[in-house]
Enzyme design. Structure first.
Site, mmCIF file in Angstrom:
data_model
loop_
_atom_site.group_PDB
_atom_site.id
_atom_site.type_symbol
_atom_site.label_atom_id
_atom_site.label_comp_id
_atom_site.label_asym_id
_atom_site.label_seq_id
_atom_site.Cartn_x
_atom_site.Cartn_y
_atom_site.Cartn_z
ATOM 1 N N THR A 95 0.847 -1.209 0.000
ATOM 2 C CA THR A 95 0.000 0.000 0.000
ATOM 3 C C THR A 95 0.873 1.247 0.000
ATOM 4 O O THR A 95 0.646 2.176 -0.770
ATOM 5 C CB THR A 95 -0.894 0.033 1.261
ATOM 6 O OG1 THR A 95 -1.636 -1.164 1.307
ATOM 7 C CG2 THR A 95 -1.819 1.223 1.271
ATOM 8 N N TYR A 149 7.261 -0.513 8.081
ATOM 9 C CA TYR A 149 6.498 0.731 7.948
ATOM 10 C C TYR A 149 7.458 1.907 7.744
ATOM 11 O O TYR A 149 7.305 2.697 6.805
ATOM 12 C CB TYR A 149 5.639 0.930 9.205
ATOM 13 C CG TYR A 149 4.822 2.192 9.213
ATOM 14 C CD1 TYR A 149 4.064 2.573 8.114
ATOM 15 C CD2 TYR A 149 4.776 3.001 10.356
ATOM 16 C CE1 TYR A 149 3.297 3.726 8.141
ATOM 17 C CE2 TYR A 149 4.005 4.150 10.388
ATOM 18 C CZ TYR A 149 3.272 4.509 9.282
ATOM 19 O OH TYR A 149 2.519 5.656 9.311
#
Ligand code: UDP
Length: 320
Positions: A95, A149
């Site tokens: 994403t 992340y």
């Protein structure tokens, strides 16, 4: 101005939508409702200057049309929340990296200014507190899911800055520190909505680790104001800015304040990181931004203190 907000049904994106509509601008939102929620934008549904598309930023033709329609772009769509990241690392990486590639390449065709939301997480294990934008980023091992992340967002930053340097696409990168306020969900691990919900329900307030780790909690309204000012500032292009509060507080203190302000009978309990997230989980002991750069450029100063923010969040969760 016509403003495109990817992730516009998210916590920060929905507040940004409110602020632009209030200013008189036209707002276009794209959100796949993966971590965002329709509830966040339901009140805007019938607004004549509000438009929304429920779709993913991976859908290139849909994004191309939206980018063409708008003057500026806020790219906020991303996988967020430490819990989600640890549980779904593939989704996080795909994403965050792919979505930013799509938006930047489309924006580049029409040279539309893009503000890319990054995160304080990129400072990783750095101990150079307070963190400055030109400081080193210290990543942990790739075997620890959390760092995917930070790395995916660091790639987003590199890409945004590269588009500016190499192709003269005007881009701005912001590193958002812990941002809180009404509409933030505790579902993906964020501490303040989690503590408030626990306290209001009389359930144990779960402090991870010793609770001595510190954070600075910025109010979403302050953060949104800074994003808008940076979008309007031509000098911000090609640069990275920390945005957040610099009021440092330990997580144990936060638990105590939440308990007191809600007058809760909840117990404060401690939970090991391994149990809360995954084995070998690494947390940052201190996370404090140096906000002098954004203050100097656009006059940003946080206006809300922790107690005021907690009161707003408590009111939101109590349905007031
Ligand atoms: N935390 C906690 N209890 C919870 C959720 C989070 O003690 O129920 C801690 C977490 O370990 C971290 C801090 O609160 O030290 C902030 O967590 P959050 O996920 O909100 O943001 P982070 O700063 O980790 O991105």
């Amino acid at each position: 101005m016509r403003v495109l907000i990817t992730g516009g049904a998210g916590f920060i994106g929905s507040h940004l939508s409110d602020a632009y509509l209030e200013r008189g601008d036209e707002v276009y939102v794209i959100d796949d409702l993966s971590t965002g929620s329709f509830e966040n934008i339901a009140h805007l549904k019938t607004h004549p200057r509000f438009h929304y598309t429920i779709d993913s930023v991976h859908n290139v033709p849909v994004c191309a049309e939206l980018v063409d329609q708008c003057d500026v772009i806020f790219h906020l769509a991303a996988a967020v929340g430490v819990k989600l990241i640890v549980e779904s690392p593939v989704r996080t990486i795909e994403t965050n990296v792919r979505g930013t590639e799509v938006i930047l390449s489309l924006a580049n065709k029409k040279k539309k200014k893009v503000l890319v939301a990054s995160t304080s997480e990129v400072y990783g294990l750095s101990t150079e507190v307070p963190f400055r934008e030109d400081g080193n980023l210290v990543m942990g091992a790739t075997t620890k899911g959390r760092w995917s992340y930070a790395c995916s967002k660091a790639i987003d930053e590199f890409l945004a800055l590269a588009y500016w340097r190499e192709k003269k696409l005007p881009t701005v990168v912001v590193r958002l520190f812990n941002t809180v306020g009404p509409r933030q969900t505790g579902q993906y691990g964020m501490v303040i909505p989690t503590f408030v919900r626990q306290a209001l329900a009389g359930r144990p307030i779960t402090v991870y680790g010793t609770g001595a780790q510190t954070r600075c909690f910025g109010y979403v309204g302050d953060v949104v104001g800074a994003l808008m000012k940076l979008m309007d500032a031509p000098e911000a292009v090609g640069q990275v800015f920390n945005i957040g509060s610099n009021e440092e507080v330990s997580i144990l203190e936060v638990a105590g304040r939440v308990k007191e302000l809600t007058q809760s009978t909840s117990e404060i309990v401690f939970m090991a990181y391994d149990e809360a997230y995954e084995e070998g989980f690494e947390d940052m002991p201190r996370r404090v931004p140096d906000i002098s750069k954004v203050s100097a450029l656009v006059g940003f100063q946080p206006t809300e203190k922790l107690d005021g923010i907690l009161q707003k969040v408590i009111a939101h969760h109590s349905g007031q």
